[in-house]
Each structure stands twice: as structure tokens, then as C-alpha cells.
Design a protein around this motif. Structure first.
Motif, PDB file in Angstrom:
ATOM      1  N   THR A 313       0.828  -1.201   0.000  1.00  0.00           N
ATOM      2  CA  THR A 313       0.000   0.000   0.000  1.00  0.00           C
ATOM      3  C   THR A 313       0.859   1.246   0.000  1.00  0.00           C
ATOM      4  N   SER A 314       1.923   1.260   0.800  1.00  0.00           N
ATOM      5  CA  SER A 314       2.810   2.417   0.877  1.00  0.00           C
ATOM      6  C   SER A 314       3.430   2.706  -0.475  1.00  0.00           C
ATOM      7  N   GLN A 315       3.861   1.654  -1.173  1.00  0.00           N
ATOM      8  CA  GLN A 315       4.474   1.853  -2.478  1.00  0.00           C
ATOM      9  C   GLN A 315       3.445   2.325  -3.493  1.00  0.00           C
ATOM     10  N   SER A 316       2.211   1.790  -3.428  1.00  0.00           N
ATOM     11  CA  SER A 316       1.217   2.167  -4.417  1.00  0.00           C
ATOM     12  C   SER A 316       0.775   3.618  -4.246  1.00  0.00           C
ATOM     13  N   ILE A 317       0.802   4.131  -3.003  1.00  0.00           N
ATOM     14  CA  ILE A 317       0.474   5.543  -2.767  1.00  0.00           C
ATOM     15  C   ILE A 317       1.430   6.423  -3.563  1.00  0.00           C
ATOM     16  N   GLY A 318       2.715   6.135  -3.448  1.00  0.00           N
ATOM     17  CA  GLY A 318       3.694   6.910  -4.195  1.00  0.00           C
ATOM     18  C   GLY A 318       3.585   6.691  -5.694  1.00  0.00           C
ATOM     19  N   ARG A 319       3.348   5.443  -6.100  1.00  0.00           N
ATOM     20  CA  ARG A 319       3.292   5.139  -7.523  1.00  0.00           C
ATOM     21  C   ARG A 319       2.142   5.882  -8.184  1.00  0.00           C
ATOM     22  N   ARG A 320       0.981   5.943  -7.515  1.00  0.00           N
ATOM     23  CA  ARG A 320      -0.169   6.614  -8.103  1.00  0.00           C
ATOM     24  C   ARG A 320       0.112   8.082  -8.361  1.00  0.00           C
ATOM     25  N   SER A 321       0.988   8.664  -7.538  1.00  0.00           N
ATOM     26  CA  SER A 321       1.247  10.090  -7.677  1.00  0.00           C
ATOM     27  C   SER A 321       1.853  10.423  -9.026  1.00  0.00           C
ATOM     28  N   HIS A 322       2.608   9.509  -9.600  1.00  0.00           N
ATOM     29  CA  HIS A 322       3.201   9.761 -10.906  1.00  0.00           C
ATOM     30  C   HIS A 322       2.417   9.086 -12.019  1.00  0.00           C
ATOM     31  N   GLU A 323       1.688   8.040 -11.711  1.00  0.00           N
ATOM     32  CA  GLU A 323       1.026   7.279 -12.761  1.00  0.00           C
ATOM     33  C   GLU A 323      -0.439   7.639 -12.932  1.00  0.00           C
ATOM     34  N   GLN A 324      -0.984   8.505 -12.060  1.00  0.00           N
ATOM     35  CA  GLN A 324      -2.366   8.914 -12.230  1.00  0.00           C
ATOM     36  C   GLN A 324      -2.501   9.745 -13.497  1.00  0.00           C
ATOM     37  N   PRO A 325      -3.671   9.741 -14.120  1.00  0.00           N
ATOM     38  CA  PRO A 325      -3.857  10.531 -15.338  1.00  0.00           C
ATOM     39  C   PRO A 325      -3.652  12.010 -15.058  1.00  0.00           C
ATOM     40  N   ALA A 326      -3.102  12.700 -16.020  1.00  0.00           N
ATOM     41  CA  ALA A 326      -2.867  14.135 -15.873  1.00  0.00           C
ATOM     42  C   ALA A 326      -4.054  14.915 -16.423  1.00  0.00           C
ATOM     43  N   PHE A 327      -4.250  16.113 -15.898  1.00  0.00           N
ATOM     44  CA  PHE A 327      -5.191  17.031 -16.503  1.00  0.00           C
ATOM     45  C   PHE A 327      -4.618  17.506 -17.844  1.00  0.00           C
ATOM     46  N   LEU A 409      -7.710  20.574  -0.249  1.00  0.00           N
ATOM     47  CA  LEU A 409      -7.967  19.649   0.849  1.00  0.00           C
ATOM     48  C   LEU A 409      -9.276  18.897   0.672  1.00  0.00           C
ATOM     49  N   ASP A 410     -10.294  19.572   0.101  1.00  0.00           N
ATOM     50  CA  ASP A 410     -11.593  18.905  -0.005  1.00  0.00           C
ATOM     51  C   ASP A 410     -12.124  18.794  -1.433  1.00  0.00           C
ATOM     52  N   ALA A 411     -11.403  19.326  -2.410  1.00  0.00           N
ATOM     53  CA  ALA A 411     -11.878  19.257  -3.788  1.00  0.00           C
ATOM     54  C   ALA A 411     -11.889  17.814  -4.292  1.00  0.00           C
ATOM     55  N   ASP A 412     -12.896  17.493  -5.089  1.00  0.00           N
ATOM     56  CA  ASP A 412     -12.998  16.152  -5.688  1.00  0.00           C
ATOM     57  C   ASP A 412     -12.185  16.157  -6.988  1.00  0.00           C
ATOM     58  N   ILE A 413     -10.898  15.918  -6.845  1.00  0.00           N
ATOM     59  CA  ILE A 413      -9.978  16.004  -7.990  1.00  0.00           C
ATOM     60  C   ILE A 413     -10.325  14.946  -9.037  1.00  0.00           C
ATOM     61  N   ARG A 414     -10.671  13.758  -8.587  1.00  0.00           N
ATOM     62  CA  ARG A 414     -11.001  12.687  -9.534  1.00  0.00           C
ATOM     63  C   ARG A 414     -12.225  13.061 -10.368  1.00  0.00           C
ATOM     64  N   ALA A 415     -13.236  13.641  -9.737  1.00  0.00           N
ATOM     65  CA  ALA A 415     -14.437  14.033 -10.475  1.00  0.00           C
ATOM     66  C   ALA A 415     -14.116  15.125 -11.485  1.00  0.00           C
ATOM     67  N   LEU A 416     -13.265  16.082 -11.098  1.00  0.00           N
ATOM     68  CA  LEU A 416     -12.878  17.135 -12.032  1.00  0.00           C
ATOM     69  C   LEU A 416     -12.154  16.551 -13.243  1.00  0.00           C
ATOM     70  N   ARG A 417     -11.241  15.630 -12.983  1.00  0.00           N
ATOM     71  CA  ARG A 417     -10.492  15.032 -14.090  1.00  0.00           C
ATOM     72  C   ARG A 417     -11.421  14.240 -15.007  1.00  0.00           C
TER      73      ARG A 417
END
Length: 539
Positions: A313-327, A409-417
Motif C-alpha cells: 500500500t505504501s508503495q502504491s500511494i507513491g506510484r499513483r502520484s506519478h502514474e495517475q492521469p494528468a489534466f 484539501l476537499d476538492a474532488d480532484i477525480r471528479a474534475l479530471r
């Protein structure tokens, strides 16, 4: 800065690491030597503490040429008298001047066999501004005041750090995260940050626990956060010393607390990448070198996630930060901010590229006005960005929404993307840029460049030199800038390569001011076009 620590005859840690990092930052460094060590790749062969009287003389002599901004404490011999003396000297120093104290509580050096755990150590905590233990070191320090050794052996990073804060430390950085600390504790060695022999693509996390401080507005956004970096498939002696030394050096030259921590983490990775010897820490020494110019190589910052997580889980948290889709990236160009429908009409007629609808009051016709300006922008081919109100953005689908650090802190970033709405983020510091990078926004806004005419400052102006450095370092992202930009200084701003200007007060006014607003925008457009075409000759 003033460094109180032992020497490392091997050259990778202790006093030698502190001098190397101070030299890179061009920070004057004075020293108080607490012990001499004899080390080789086989380990520590001998350690000999200096006398308390000599420690006192070194300390007093170091202050004769001026008082330090920062004191760095490294390994201390397990001598209650010496630790008591250092506490006495630092207490007296703190009564004379404002000084930050950084403590690297080295209890189990990587080359082993330098015991330093003693109950007297804990008396230093109320003086400490920043401490940088590994998890096993944090647990050991907690065990000094808690006799339940079995419970301490299983303390997670959150619990250990907060216990140390309760005992006096202002900011605690658990280096390498809780997982790394557990792994290294099994074989009795210090948790050397940034090492990973199993998977060079995994992530290392440094966990930061700070306190709310009105003088540091970043703490009002996050008091606790994580810095992620890719692990390096190598290990070296002295990375912990380089981290604490770099943090102290950056603080001593005036960097903000969170920026110093961020740059300290980046400096540690560079020291490891530049290590001498082979891939085993038994041979290699961490070696200081300048921070990378490419911002992609710097850590990213995320919200704190509980340290009671699995390694995967710790590794996947970091991995998602670079591998998540970009705006979708967006270049704002000539970027005007307004809260007036009539003013928006003027700006649209005068040919702006992007309009940000920034309404701070709760007017009853807010939604109707927003839709009116949105439709006028679409008719004119001007991009419409909504300030702060991400919920409305998910309803009316503007080109994008611009958020401040608190809004994240509270924005729904996934929904925006998912909706296709773009994301712009305000930043004032390197740390805030590192946090913005996690979200992969459409653009990053730097500011204030100069003292703004429209609001009171929380952060000092960047100035042209820092804006130039940031434009170069973070060129992988579209950028804009805001704060006090007017025709008289726009050429210098354009020459930084930032690529966009966000404008407020210099284009303010009503219908009678439209000729002046148009002339101002034409001047700003000319500077922007000149810089983008490469013909601007401003030095």
C-alpha cells in the motif's frame, strides 16, 4: 550554521557531510567536535570523545564571530555530562538570539557500534526545532521514557512522532517512512534513507509532523504530510547525515521550513546517486552535489496517510502520484481576473486569452452571472476558468477551475479530471509546487512576483530571480504568474520564460477606462509575444 557532532574519518557522514552540504548552499559553517571516530568499510574501529571543557571552549569560540541562525546536532557520545553541557550551552544561546536547532539523533550508525542512547538525550527535545530520526531511532527514543519496550518496538511512525512532539520537538521527520525503518531494524542497522535492493521502481516516503504556526502559512494547509521519491537501487553510508545537514544549511540561508525539508530530501537523493564505491553501503559514501535543475527529479508532496499500512500500500500511494492521469495541459497566455460582468465584457472585447471568474462574496445572482460570463467567453473564443468553486464547475463545465492550496484539501480532484474540467493551482513556495505536482494540473501559477496591489501578502514576493529559476526548473508544466505585474515591469517578467501573466489591478476599471485597459493589455501582449518568439532582448 553551527554544527555539533562527531567526525567521520571515512568522509561520508557526521561533520564531513555537514561541511559538504554547507559548502553547496554557500552557508558559513562553524563546528564543535564532540568525538573522533576511526571508520572503514568494515565498521567503526574506535571512537574517542573529546572532553567537556574542550566542547565548551569550541562552542564559546565559535560564537565570538557572531551568533548562528541554525544549530545542527549530530551523533553525541553517551556521556550524561556532555549532553547536559550541550543542553546548557544551547539554552543560553536561545536566550540570546532566535535560533533553530536541527537534531539528527544518530543511535545506530550504518557502520554500527557507536552507542548513544541515554535518558539525558531527551532533555534536548524542548530545544529542538526539527529532528530527523528513522523509525527505529524514534522508537528507541520513546522507549527511554516508556518502559514498555514491547509496545515501543511496534510503534508506528504516527505514534512515535507525536510522542516526540509531546516531549518538546516542534517538527519531527521520520526519514524513510515506517516500512524502511522496520526492514532495517531487523538486521540491527540504521535505516538508510532511499535504499531499495529489491525494486528500483518502488518509492521512499519521508513523513513530516509539524505544528500549526501563524508565521508559517504552509502549516495552515498541512501540519502533517509525506514527501515521496523514487528509491535508488543502491545504498551508501551517511545519507541520514546529509539529510539533516542539508535541512540545516537551507534553513540557515533563509529558506522556509517546508522548502528546507523538501530540498533536504532532494539533496539526500543526490548524495546517494553520487555515492562513491559499489552498490553496498559497506563500501560507498554518500557525496553531496547540487540539486537537479529538472523539477521532475524533486520530491512530490501528498497528504498524510496513516503509517499503519502494508508495504504494498505504501508503495502504491507513491506510484499513483506519478502514474495517475494528468489534466489536459493549458497555456493561459494573457490571463485576466475579474468579479464583474461589465468588466468581463471589456476584457473580452480587448482580446484576453483567458478569463478567471473570481467572486469572493456570496451574491444572490452569482450563478446567473457566472453562466452569463461563461457564455460570453464561449461566444468570443475566450477560455473561461472558475475560481475556487469546484462544485459549480462540475455542474456547468467551464474550461477549468483554479484552486488554492487550502481548496485542494476537499476538492474532488477525480471528479474534475473525469469531467474534463481543467485544473490550475496557486503556489507560493517550492513545497507548494511539489504538492501541486502530485495532482498533475493543467497549469501551475507562481506568485506573488511583486507586492500585489489587490490584497495583503501572506508570502514574500518571489522577485525576478526566483521566478526565472522556477520557470526553468518547472518547465515541464504550463505556467503563469501573478502579483503586481504592470506595464513598467512586464518586460522583465516576460524574460523569465514563465509564458503567461495573470492580471488584476492594472486592468481594473469601468466603461470609461476601456481605452486605458486596452492600451495596457496591448503593452502586456507585446511583451508576452516577444518572449515567446525569442526576440526579447531583456537582460
Amino acid at each position: 550554521m553551527l554544527v555539533i557532532c562527531a567526525s567521520d574519518s571515512r568522509g561520508g557522514a557526521g561533520l564531513q557531510a555537514a561541511l559538504a552540504q554547507a559548502a553547496l548552499v554557500e552557508c558559513e559553517c562553524r563546528t564543535v567536535l564532540t568525538a573522533l571516530t576511526v571508520q572503514s568499510h568494515e565498521g567503526v574501529e574506535h571512537a574517542e570523545a573529546v572532553s567537556c571543557s574542550l566542547v565548551r571552549q569550541q562552542f564559546e569560540s565559535a560564537l565570538k564571530d557572531g551568533l548562528p541562525n541554525v544549530v545542527l546536532i549530530g551523533w553525541l557520545p553517551p556521556d550524561p555530562a556532555m549532553i547536559g553541557l550541550i543542553r546548557e550551552l544551547l539554552t543560553e544561546l536561545c536566550s540570546r538570539t532566535e535560533v533553530q536547532i536541527v537534531w539528527d539523533p544518530v543511535l545506530k550508525p550504518t557502520l554500527g557500534h557507536l552507542p548513544a542512547l541515554h535518558t539525558e538525550l531527551m532533555s534536548l527535545l524542548p530545544l529542538v526545532s526539527v529532528m530527523t530520526p528513522s523509525l527505529c531511532e524514534a522508537r528507541a527514543l520513546c522507549s527511554v521514557v516508556n518502559d514498555d519496550h514491547q509496545a515501543n518496538a511496534t510503534l508506528n511512525a504516527d505514534s512515535a512522532a507525536r510522542q516526540l512532539q509531546k516531549m518538546g520537538a516542534s517538527t519531527v521527520v521520520i526519514t524513510g517512512g515506517d516500512i524502511a525503518g522496520d526492514e532495517h531494524e531487523k538486521d540491527g542497522t540504521e535505516s538508510d534513507a532511499l535504499t531499495c535492493h529489491q525494486d528500483a521502481g518502488c518509492w521512499i516516503t519521508d513523513r513530516v509532523y509539524s505544528r500549526l504556526d501563524e508565521g508559517i502559512p504552509e502549516t495552515g494547509v498541512l501540519t502533517e504530510f509525506v514527501m515521496h521519491q523514487r528509491r535508488v537501487s543502491a545504498s551508501a553510508h551517511g545519507t541520514g547525515s546529509h539529510f539533516s545537514a542539508a535541512v540545516a544549511a537551507y534553513l540557515s540561508v533563509g529558506e522556509r521550513l517546508y522548502d528546507a525539508l523538501l530540498k533536504g530530501a532532494a539533496a539526500t537523493r543526490e548524495a546517494l546517486l553520487n555515492a562513491s564505491g559499489c552498490e553496498r553501503f559497506d563500501y560507498g559514501n554518500a557525496q553531496a552535489r547540487a540539486l537537479p535543475e529538472d523539477g521532475n527529479e524533486w520530491p512530490i508532496v501528498t497528504n498524510m496517510v496513516s503509517s499503519i499500512v502494508s508495504d504494498q500500500t505504501s508503495q502504491s500511494i507513491g506510484r499513483r502520484s506519478h502514474e495517475q492521469p494528468a489534466f489536459a495541459p493549458y497555456e493561459p497566455g494573457l490571463y485576466a481576473l475579474t468579479d464583474s460582468v461589465e468588466h468581463a465584457k471589456i476584457l473580452i472585447r480587448q482580446g484576453i486569452d483567458t478569463l478567471q471568474w473570481r467572486v469572493k462574496d456570496s451574491r444572490p445572482d452569482y450563478r446567473e452571472q457566472t453562466l452569463e460570463v461563461l457564455n460570453r467567453c464561449r461566444e468570443a473564443g475566450v477560455a473561461f476558468w472558475l475560481n475556487d468553486d469546484w462544485r459549480l464547475a462540475l455542474d456547468i463545465y467551464p474550461d477549468g477551475v483554479h484552486l488554492g492550496q487550502e481548496d485542494l484539501l476537499d476538492a474532488d480532484i477525480r471528479a474534475l479530471r473525469t469531467s474534463g474540467v481543467g485544473l490550475g493551482i496557486s503556489t507560493h513556495t517550492d513545497w507548494e509546487i511539489a504538492r501541486a505536482r502530485f495532482f498533475k494540473p493543467s497549469y501551475i501559477a507562481f506568485g506573488p512576483v511583486f507586492p500585489p496591489l489587490s490584497k495583503k501578502l501572506k508570502y514574500p514576493p518571489l522577485g525576478i530571480d526566483r521566478l526565472t529559476a522556477w520557470s526553468k526548473r518547472y518547465k515541464a508544466w504550463p505556467r503563469t504568474c501573478i502579483g503586481g505585474i504592470v506595464p513598467d515591469n512586464v518586460a522583465a517578467v516576460a524574460a523569465t520564460g514563465v509564458g503567461s501573466f495573470a492580471l488584476v489591478t492594472c486592468i481594473a476599471g469601468g466603461p470609461a477606462d476601456e481605452p486605458r485597459i486596452g492600451e495596457t493589455l496591448r503593452t502586456l501582449r507585446s511583451a508576452l509575444d516577444a518572449s515567446q518568439s525569442g526576440v526579447d532582448k531583456i537582460n
